[in-house]
Design an enzyme around this catalytic site. Structure first.
Site, PDB file in Angstrom:
ATOM      1  N   ASP A 197      44.961  80.511  87.737  1.00  0.00           N
ATOM      2  CA  ASP A 197      43.579  80.274  87.312  1.00  0.00           C
ATOM      3  C   ASP A 197      42.688  81.454  87.712  1.00  0.00           C
ATOM      4  O   ASP A 197      42.649  81.848  88.873  1.00  0.00           O
ATOM      5  CB  ASP A 197      43.119  78.981  87.992  1.00  0.00           C
ATOM      6  CG  ASP A 197      41.649  78.656  87.771  1.00  0.00           C
ATOM      7  OD1 ASP A 197      41.051  79.189  86.828  1.00  0.00           O
ATOM      8  OD2 ASP A 197      41.107  77.831  88.547  1.00  0.00           O
ATOM      9  N   HIS A 371      36.996  75.698  91.476  1.00  0.00           N
ATOM     10  CA  HIS A 371      37.958  76.776  91.237  1.00  0.00           C
ATOM     11  C   HIS A 371      38.068  77.701  92.450  1.00  0.00           C
ATOM     12  O   HIS A 371      37.098  77.933  93.163  1.00  0.00           O
ATOM     13  CB  HIS A 371      37.544  77.588  90.012  1.00  0.00           C
ATOM     14  CG  HIS A 371      37.529  76.798  88.738  1.00  0.00           C
ATOM     15  ND1 HIS A 371      38.638  76.663  87.941  1.00  0.00           N
ATOM     16  CD2 HIS A 371      36.545  76.075  88.149  1.00  0.00           C
ATOM     17  CE1 HIS A 371      38.334  75.899  86.898  1.00  0.00           C
ATOM     18  NE2 HIS A 371      37.069  75.534  87.001  1.00  0.00           N
TER      19      HIS A 371
END
EC number: 3.1.-.-
Length: 558
Positions: A197, A371
C-alpha cells in the site's frame, strides 16, 4: 513450509486498477491455469466525467479467461475494494472470499442489486484457501475498518505477499493487533514479490493509533454543554463509530443515525458483533425533536462534502429531518480526500452561516489515517524481505516515492517495478520482468447504465456544459425540396433568444442561404444539408460570439 513441487512456469501479476490512481483497486495473480483476483473496487468520477456516478475496472481479461478465474479475495470492506463486485458478479460467476464483516457489507450491496446467487465465503485470519496451483492465506491487518487482512499467495515459485490497506496500530480499539509474527515467518520462508500500500508513503514517521482520536473527541463531548452534537465520519470506520457511541453513553446522550450507508453499515456491524450499542441508546431520526439538544448525538455521513450526502443536505437546509440550528456542535472527523477540498469547504461555510460551531481536523486531533506512513512501510519491507517489489494503491508520485523508499532500504532498483495499470509482470524464483499488457480501462456507471457512457458521450456532455446547444428545425417538401417552414431556432445554454434577436436573425439568414443553395443545385441529401448548416452556422456564431455551441439540425420532410 513448501506447499508445491518445483516448477519453472512463470507467475503473472497485473493490476486492472489501483495504479496511478486512488481507488478502483483490483489485482490479478495468474499461475498455470488459475487466476485469483484480489479486491474489486470502485473509484469516484473525476470532474470531467459529467453525470457519472461511479467508475469500475474493465474486466475484459477476466471474461476472456473466465474458466481460469477461481475466486475474488477481499482484503477489507471499503468501497474502493468491494464496490465493483455487484457489477462483476453479474458477468462472472465466481466465489468471493473475505472476513465476516467484509462479506456482511458485500451482502448488503448484492441485495440492493438483487443478486442472491453469489457464492460468498467467510474466512478467518490464518485460514488458507487451497487451489490446484496456489494457496491463498489471509493474515490479520490493522486498518480503519475491522476484518482487514493482507493476503499471501503461496506457489512453488515463491510467495506473493499483498499487504492490502494497512497501518501498524499497536493499540487498536478492538485489541486485535496485526499479525506481525506471521509476516516475519513469511519473510523467512522467502517472499518472492511484495505488493504494498502506497497511500501514505509521502508522510514521514508513523501513523497515529486510532485510540488517539478518542482524547480529542472526548474533550469536545465534555465541553459541548447543552449543544446538540453532530458527528460526520466515514460510515465504514467502525472503530471511530464505537468511540463516538461510547462517549455519547458517557455523556448520557442518545444516538441517532443519518445517511443510508451509515444506517446499513451500523446495522451489519451490530448484527455481526463488531459494534456495541444498547438498543435504548439508539433513537429514530424522526424522534429527535422529543429530546433536548443536550441529550442528543447525531452520527452522519458527508465528510467529503458530497452534494447529496446527509451533512451537505443539513448545511443547505434540504435535509427532511435535521435542521442545523445556532449552537449546534458539528464535528467532521475525517481528512478531505484530494480533490474534495472545495466541496467540504463549502459545507463548512454553510454550517458556520447557520450559527453552528464546526470543528474539523485543522482545529483538533479528531482523525487519523488508516494507512501506513514511511516508517511502517519500511518495517513491513524489512519483515517480508522480498526479492522483488511492486508498489500499489496510489498515484504515480506515490508509487515512485515508494520505490525510492525500497531503494533506501538497499533493494536493487532493477528488482523494483513501478507498474502501469494493465501491464503484466512475469516472474519466477530467479527473475522478473514486464512483458506485455492486458485490456484495461474505466467502465463508467451512470444510473442503471454500465459502460454505455464512453468518451464520445462525455465529450458531448462537456461540450454542452461549456457552450450550450442550438437546435435548427427546418421542414422541406419531399417532392421538390423547397422549404415549407422554418428555419426555427431553439437555444439552450448558449444565449437567451429574446435578448439576442439580431444574432438569431443573422443565424436564420445563414441557414436560409445554405437551403437556397441546395435547392438551386437540387441537392436533397439530408447528410449534406445538415453538415452544411452546421459548418456555416458554426463559423457565423463563432465570429459573432467567440463561442462554439453544439449545433443540432433537424430536417423534416412532408
Amino acid at each position: 513450509m513448501q506447499l508445491f513441487k518445483k516448477n519453472t512456469n512463470k507467475i503473472k501479476v497485473m493490476a486492472l486498477g489501483g495504479l496511478n490512481e486512488i481507488g478502483k483497486n483490483m489485482t490479478l495473480i495468474e499461475y498455470k491455469d488459475e487466476i485469483i483476483v484480489i479486491d474489486a473496487g470502485l473509484s469516484f468520477p473525476e470532474d470531467e466525467m459529467l453525470g457519472v456516478d461511479i467508475v469500475i475496472p474493465d474486466i475484459t481479461y477476466l471474461l476472456q479467461n473466465r474458466d481460469k478465474v477461481k475466486g475474488i479475495f477481499i482484503t477489507h470492506g471499503h468501497e474502493d475494494h468491494i464496490g465493483a463486485l455487484p457489477y462483476i458478479l453479474k458477468k462472472l460467476d465466481v466465489p468471493v472470499y473475505g472476513t465476516m464483516l467484509s462479506i456482511g457489507l458485500i451482502q448488503v450491496k448484492l441485495k440492493e442489486h438483487k443478486l442472491s446467487t453469489a457464492k460468498l465465503n467467510v474466512i478467518t485470519p490464518k485460514q488458507i484457501v487451497k487451489l490446484s496451483n496456489m494457496s491463498v492465506e489471509f493474515i490479520k491487518n490493522n486498518h480503519s475498518i475491522p476484518g482487514a487482512c493482507s493476503i499471501a499467495v503461496h506457489t512453488d515459485q515463491g510467495i506473493i505477499y499483498h499487504t492490502g490497506d494497512f497501518k501498524i496500530d499497536l493499540t487498536p480499539i478492538d485489541g486485535d493487533v496485526m499479525d506481525l509474527h506471521r509476516i516475519c515467518e513469511l519473510g523467512q520462508e522467502g517472499v518472492l514479490l511484495l505488493l504494498a500500500d502506497s497511500t501514505n508513503v509521502e508522510k514521514p514517521g508513523y501513523t497515529m493509533s486510532e485510540k488517539t482520536v478518542g482524547a480529542g473527541l472526548d474533550d469536545l463531548f465534555r465541553t459541548a454543554g447543552n449543544s446538540r452534537i453532530i458527528v460526520a465520519t466515514f460510515s465504514s470506520n467502525i472503530h471511530r463509530l464505537q468511540q463516538i457511541i461510547d462517549m455519547a453513553k458517557k455523556c448520557n446522550r442518545k444516538v441517532a443515525i443519518s445517511g443510508r450507508s451509515m444506517v446499513n453499515v451500523i446495522g451489519v456491524a451490530r448484527e455481526l458483533g463488531y459494534l456495541d450499542i444498547e438498543d435504548d441508546m439508539l433513537v429514530d431520526l424522526n424522534d429527535i425533536s422529543k429530546y433536548d439538544d443536550s441529550e442528543l448525538v447525531i452520527i452522519t455521513t458527508g465528510t467529503q462534502g458530497e452534494p447529496m450526502s446527509a451533512l451537505a443536505r443539513m448545511a443547505s437546509s434540504e435535509h427532511k429531518k435535521v435542521e442545523i440550528r445556532p449552537g449546534d456542535l458539528v464535528i467532521i472527523s475525517a481528512h478531505p480526500i484530494p480533490g474534495n477540498e472545495k466541496l467540504i469547504s463549502k459545507v463548512i461555510n454553510l454550517l458556520f452561516e447557520k450559527g453552528a460551531r464546526v470543528v474539523y481536523n485543522d482545529l483538533a486531533d479528531i482523525h487519523v489515517s488508516g494507512h501506513a506512513s514511511q516508517e511502517e512501510l519500511k518495517l513491513i519491507n524489512r519483515m517480508a524481505n522480498p526479492k522483488f517489489f511492486m508498489p500499489v494503491h496510489g498515484e504515480y508520485r506515490m508509487l515512485k516515492r515508494h520505490s525510492e523508499l525500497a531503494q533506501e532500504l538497499g533493494m536493487p532498483a532493477e528488482n523494483i517495478f513501478v507498474m502501469q495499470t494493465g501491464q503484466v509482470l512475469e516472474l519466477d524464483k530467479n527473475s522478473a520482468k514486464v512483458t506485455t499488457t492486458v485490456p484495461i480501462g474505466n467502465v463508467l456507471v451512470d444510473g442503471l447504465g454500465v459502460g454505455d457512457v464512453g468518451n464520445i458521450v462525455l465529450r458531448d456532455r462537456k461540450h454542452l456544459s461549456e457552450d450550450g446547444l442550438m437546435i435548427v428545425v427546418v421542414t422541406i417538401s419531399k417532392e421538390d425540396g423547397k422549404v415549407l417552414a422554418g428555419p426555427d431556432i431553439i437555444s439552450r445554454g448558449f444565449v437567451y433568444v429574446r435578448e439576442s434577436e439580431d444574432l438569431m436573425d443573422g443565424a436564420k439568414t445563414v441557414i436560409k442561404e445554405v437551403l437556397n443553395e441546395c435547392e438551386e443545385k437540387n441537392i436533397k441529401e439530408w447528410a449534406y444539408l445538415k453538415n452544411n448548416i452546421k459548418e456555416n452556422l458554426k463559423e457565423y456564431l463563432y465570429t459573432k460570439t467567440k463561442r462554439n455551441p453544439m449545433i443540432l439540425p433537424i430536417i423534416m420532410e412532408v
